[in-house]
Scaffold this active site. Sequence first.
Site, PDB file in Angstrom:
ATOM      1  N   LYS A 155       0.854  -1.190   0.000  1.00 59.21           N
ATOM      2  CA  LYS A 155       0.000   0.000   0.000  1.00 59.21           C
ATOM      3  C   LYS A 155       0.889   1.238   0.000  1.00 59.21           C
ATOM      4  O   LYS A 155       1.832   1.326   0.779  1.00 59.21           O
ATOM      5  CB  LYS A 155      -0.932  -0.014   1.214  1.00 59.21           C
ATOM      6  CG  LYS A 155      -2.064  -1.033   1.073  1.00 59.21           C
ATOM      7  CD  LYS A 155      -3.044  -0.924   2.211  1.00 59.21           C
ATOM      8  CE  LYS A 155      -4.263  -1.812   1.972  1.00 59.21           C
ATOM      9  NZ  LYS A 155      -5.176  -1.285   0.938  1.00 59.21           N
ATOM     10  N   LYS A 198     -14.216  -7.485  -4.790  1.00 53.16           N
ATOM     11  CA  LYS A 198     -14.445  -7.658  -3.351  1.00 53.16           C
ATOM     12  C   LYS A 198     -15.936  -7.896  -3.145  1.00 53.16           C
ATOM     13  O   LYS A 198     -16.720  -6.944  -3.155  1.00 53.16           O
ATOM     14  CB  LYS A 198     -13.994  -6.414  -2.584  1.00 53.16           C
ATOM     15  CG  LYS A 198     -12.494  -6.188  -2.623  1.00 53.16           C
ATOM     16  CD  LYS A 198     -12.116  -4.885  -1.941  1.00 53.16           C
ATOM     17  CE  LYS A 198     -10.592  -4.754  -1.900  1.00 53.16           C
ATOM     18  NZ  LYS A 198     -10.170  -3.363  -1.598  1.00 53.16           N
TER      19      LYS A 198
END
Length: 367
Positions: A168, A276
Amino acid sequence: MTKLFTVKCSIIAYTLDFKFEAGTSRGILKNKLTHFVQVHSDQFPESIGIGEAGPLKGLSIDDFSDFQEKANLILRRVEQIKFQANQELLLKQIDELQLSEYPSIQFALETALLDLINGGKREIFQNNFFNGNLFLPINGLVWMGDKGFMERQIDQKLEQGFDCIKMKIGAINFDQECEILGKIRDRFSRDKITIRVDANGAFTPENALDRLTKLNEYDIHSIEQPIKPGLFREMNKLCKQSPIPIALDEELIGVYGRGKRLELLESIAPQYIILKPTLLGGIVATREWVELANNTSTGWWMTSALESNIGLNAIAQLTANFQVSIPQGLGTGQLYHNNVDSPLMISEGKLSYNRKFDWELPDIFNH
């Protein structure tokens, strides 16, 4: 004739506590509130089905302050339905409830009802993953933090046998993030370690291309959501010009209907999309995204949304219904102190379901 059944439902709030402060470009996570939906039926007296509704704060479209009250209203509607004990018919019945504003609840209901009709063993689909014969490749997730913390995470993932790292970025200094990536590449070529990065929309349309050009020096596999969602023209331009393949993530949230999903893929033309189920509307919605991605030659992989092992198990079993060869984003089962103990195991960068172990449900569940 297909067996008909009705259910009684309940929903339980549960706070998952991170083992560390998990940094993202949207802030630091210390815990995550999730909800477990339980269903039981007189027609399946030995079974309890469990699903997970876990909206992500500040991101999910069903991140409501009165989430549990809204969920209870939906569950009362569900209790009025005569369901058919057949996987596809049951999924169709849930889809007909039109829960597009409540994607995580739809996913929880799909999971719980499939679990129920399959015997309450956390078997969502009958496939080789649940049988323990399929190992899903996954990436090792590196959270944001100071440089030392990120470097320690990377070393740990490499020691654990991961050959795909997802980092990230977008919270600390960009040059420092590049320095960390450079250290990985000094040690390992792209043939040894695949690097993915996730910006969570942290770049701007003005600086994104320059940053992508800089990141390309480190042989990056792909970047997730470089700029914030909703900027279709700018994202399409980036997908055409970027030296690094772009994967849409947050961009897919709240996009409902086959036509709108196809329009998004065709208008932006990303190289990849990230799926997701908790954010997209569950099993039926995710399967449609996969179909459309395949039809438009768009790559994809499945990713958890920080669910407990209840939700992660359902996503892994769904993933196993497709032919996957690249690493999936399903390595989140070890994030929490108080996760639900499960047969899910990670070894050498792969997720599997070890049938030698049992589920151990917390006392909050009605056993």
